[in-house]
Design a protein around this motif. Structure first.
Motif, short mmCIF file in Angstrom:
data_model
loop_
_atom_site.label_atom_id
_atom_site.label_comp_id
_atom_site.label_asym_id
_atom_site.label_seq_id
_atom_site.Cartn_x
_atom_site.Cartn_y
_atom_site.Cartn_z
N ILE A 554 41.28 36.53 38.29
CA ILE A 554 39.82 36.55 38.10
C ILE A 554 39.47 36.02 36.70
CG2 ILE A 554 37.84 38.09 37.84
CD1 ILE A 554 38.58 37.61 40.71
N SER A 557 39.80 32.32 36.65
CA SER A 557 38.70 31.66 37.37
C SER A 557 37.43 31.65 36.53
CB SER A 557 38.46 32.38 38.70
OG SER A 557 39.62 32.36 39.51
N TRP A 558 37.14 32.78 35.88
CA TRP A 558 35.94 32.84 35.05
C TRP A 558 36.05 31.90 33.85
CZ3 TRP A 558 35.50 38.91 35.02
CH2 TRP A 558 35.00 39.32 36.27
N TYR A 573 34.31 38.75 31.14
CA TYR A 573 35.75 38.56 30.95
C TYR A 573 36.18 38.76 29.51
CZ TYR A 573 34.94 33.72 29.30
OH TYR A 573 34.55 32.62 28.60
N CYS A 582 40.45 46.70 38.27
CA CYS A 582 41.34 46.01 39.22
C CYS A 582 42.57 46.84 39.54
CB CYS A 582 41.74 44.65 38.67
SG CYS A 582 40.38 43.47 38.52
#
Length: 736
Positions: A554, A557-558, A573, A582
């Motif tokens: 994640i 991706s961010w 993030y 998570c």
């Protein structure tokens, strides 16, 4: 046609009358150890006594006579008593001059015995008589599990267990020196863990006090409570380590009635022990350790101190009563091993810090039990549970060290005494003694639990192993401990390594020295287990690293979206709190995946009979995910009232052994009856049997003879835990 046991018995008795004693022993030993026909087994044991005596193995003959004294047949009892008297006299007169010892006996009461033969009329008549069976064993004997309740008989003698009495090494080579670096690192790790746990408690207490003071009128928070307490914690640990021998002397004297053990009393119980202590301490140039005794019937032993000259070796009265001379000596040798390796220093520190907390838990529990049931009992339940939880957390800091240190001490004890077989017998007898004591007092003794971390074997291990002794061979009961490929992972929360693994290593030492082993543990069996089952077993914990990997994906991706100016989530993030969300989500998913296999439907499954419990324990390939549906009847044991608010001490005493019970009390508040109220009563338990390092039973329902039913919603609790972890993780993930 005669059975195989009867044929072996006849062949063995024929060889005995012909003077072929080695053949007689080979034929009679399997029959004597069998449980199928009690009469045949007793006949074989009587013949073995004579064969052992004829071959000069007086120790084996005496041990077998002691088991025959427990027979329900009065003729066998009388014969065993007379034979035991003369065999004992033989050991005492073995050092008499050869001229005196060779004089023939003239009467049945003569004490002159040959140094190689037992010339007692009873034994002679038995060996030469053609009607052997009619002379000594005329009527069938009851079940082997029946025994005479007498204060002079140990639990092992009551169970009528046959011991091989395998010999020690007469000459042996020293073993290769073990690498002590891993043990040193684990001791250091335990100290660090203990430091961080105490530091956490200090910080939590200081913050809580300041929050309370801040809310109260006219009071202000204490400024020095905002300081970092690490230096204070280090000082406390150093002072506690320096004074631990004397503080523990006082604490054990107050809580356990510990007293000094005189050398004369120890010498009367075990002459070899004094020689072992003296010889090894002279070799190491140590002063003799201080000897202590605790007046309880449970067989335990442990060591504490900070330097070899301040070391204390403590045993219980039960250990001195229930173990033989050489077995007591080898247990003392294991304690010398702890002193030599230095691990007792960390364990002493942990004991010093945990013993007062456990005593506080006992005191709060006593106060709570004196309060009338109702609303006012709840505060005591909460505080006793909180105190018990703190004790468990502090004790847990030394679990890793505790599991490792016993391999080193066992090895050194075998090397000091040359007698690994005596240590094997000692372990098994201690397990039997602990299980017997729990059945007698009908709960886990508080002294047993508070000292468990330092004992040779844990009381959790002893529950099933010690209670099924006599129902199945020890080799079968220990299959799981040394054959299951996942035993080390499944024992990660245990305070001691599997007993079977330790015994297998001792057997390897015995074979290395070319001596017979007390148990025949074979590692050539095929274990049918799959990696998929184990991965399913640990799926909730595997979900944590999976969640961490998901968090990294994640974040990547961010970061990519921000670099391409496609999406700006920098405010999320850059705050790494979303990673913990998570992890919780991963744990929740793993818990859900495991749930159906862990709790199969009881309506569609067939329950196991009570008699199959030893077989369930003997299955070497089972792991907890292999949920066996069982319906067991027996007596509920455990501590009553407030002392058991967390249901931490619930045990089912069935007809074939003891089983640890797992119950979820905090989800049963709406029920009229609580499971702790049924302690001491006969119940029928339905649930899921788990075979792990410590076998246990997850309760589904408990029913009394009067029809009262109590449910323990384990699947509901797992569902609540999974939903709560999922919701909390999602909240952290979204908020950032």
């Amino acid at each position: 046609m005669p059975s195989r046991a009867e044929s072996s018995l006849e062949a063995g008795l024929t060889a005995l009358k012909q003077g072929d004693y080695q053949t007689a022993i080979a034929q009679l030993e399997p029959v004597a150890s069998s449980k199928g026909n009690s009469t045949t087994s007793l006949q074989a044991r009587v013949g073995l006594v004579m064969a052992y005596a004829r071959t000069g193995e007086a120790r084996k003959a005496i041990a077998l006579c002691q088991t025959l004294r427990d027979s329900q047949n009065p003729q066998v009892q009388e014969w065993a008593e007379r034979a035991l008297t003369h065999l004992t006299k033989r050991k005492k007169t073995k050092k008499v001059s050869s001229q005196t010892s060779k004089q023939p006996t003239n009467s049945g009461n003569s004490s002159a015995v040959s140094s190689r033969r037992v010339q007692q009329p009873v034994l002679e008549k038995t060996a030469q008589s053609g009607n052997y069976q009619n002379t000594f064993i005329e009527t069938p004997v009851g079940s082997q599990n029946q025994f005479i309740e007498s204060a002079e008989y140990t639990p092992t003698q009551r169970l009528n267990i046959y011991w091989r009495q395998a010999k020690r090494a007469k000459v042996w080579q020293p073993l290769r020196k073990p690498k002590l670096l891993p043990l040193r690192l684990k001791a250091l790790g335990s100290l660090v863990a203990l430091f961080w746990v105490i530091d956490f408690f200090f910080k939590s207490a200081m913050v809580s006090v300041n929050l309370i003071l801040d809310k109260l009128p006219y009071l202000e928070p204490l400024q020095f409570f905002y300081c970092d307490p690490k230096l204070v914690v280090i000082g406390i640990l150093m002072i506690a380590s320096a004074v631990s021998p004397w503080l523990l002397d006082w604490l054990l004297g107050q809580f356990c009635s510990q007293q000094p053990l005189s050398k004369d009393i120890l010498h009367s119980r075990s002459r070899e022990t004094a020689r072992v202590l003296q010889r090894y301490c002279q070799q190491k140039r140590w002063q003799l350790p201080h000897l202590r005794i605790i007046p309880i019937n449970t067989p335990i032993a442990f060591t504490y101190g900070n330097l070899p000259r301040n070391a204390r070796i403590v045993v219980s009265q039960g250990l001195l009563n229930q173990l033989a001379d050489d077995e007591i000596a080898v247990i003392y040798a294991t304690q010398l091993g702890h002193i030599a390796h230095g691990d007792y220093l960390v364990m002493s520190l942990v004991l010093l810090l945990t013993l007062p907390i456990y005593r506080l838990y006992q005191q709060i529990s006593q106060w709570g039990n004196n309060v009338p049931p109702g609303f006012w009992q709840w505060p005591f339940n909460i505080f006793s549970s909180l105190t018990y939880g703190i004790w468990c957390l502090l004790t847990g800091t030394a679990l890793w060290l505790s599991r490792s240190r016993h391999y080193y001490s066992d090895r050194l004890a075998a090397e000091i005494t040359g007698n690994p077989n005596a240590l094997i017998r000692a372990f098994l007898k201690i397990a039997i003694g602990i299980a017997h004591d729990i059945q007698q007092v009908q709960h886990t003794n508080c002294q047993l639990e508070s000292l468990n971390l330092l004992m040779p074997i844990s009381y959790q291990q002893s529950l099933s192993l010690g209670s099924i002794a006599g129902h199945i061979p020890f080799e079968s009961a220990l299959f799981w401990d040394y054959l299951n490929p996942y035993r080390h992972w499944l024992a990660i929360n245990n305070s001691h390594p599997p007993i079977g693994q330790r015994i297998q290593w001792l057997c390897q030492i015995a074979r290395h020295w070319h001596i017979e082993t007390e148990l025949h543990l074979s590692s050539e069996q095929f274990i049918k287990t799959t990696r998929q089952s184990f991965l399913l077993q640990i799926s909730p914990f595997l979900g944590i690293p999976v969640g961490f990997g998901f968090a990294g994906l994640i974040w990547l991706s961010w970061q990519t979206a921000f670099s391409l100016k496609f999406l700006n989530l920098k405010w999320i993030y850059e705050d790494w709190n979303f990673v913990s969300g998570c992890l919780l989500i991963g744990f929740s998913i793993g818990l859900v995946i495991r749930m159906n296999s862990f709790f199969p439907n009881l309506k569609t499954a067939t329950g196991q009979a009570d008699q199959s419990l030893p077989n369930l324990l003997a299955n070497p390939s089972a792991i907890p995910i292999d949920s066996n549906i069982v319906c067991l009847a027996g007596k509920l044991l455990g501590r009553p009232g407030t002392a058991n608010a967390l249901a931490q001490d619930l045990i089912l005493q069935s007809s074939t052994g003891l089983v640890k019970l797992h119950h979820v009390p905090w989800l049963c508040l709406g029920q009229k009856n609580q499971l702790q109220d049924l302690i001491g009563r006969q119940i029928t338990v339905t649930g899921w049997f788990r075979r792990g390092a410590t076998p246990w039973l997850d309760i589904h329902t408990v029913q009394t003879q009067t029809g009262t039913t109590i449910s323990s919603p384990h699947p509901i609790w797992s569902t609540i835990l999974a939903v709560a972890a999922q919701a909390w993780g999602a909240y952290i993930f979204l908020i950032g």
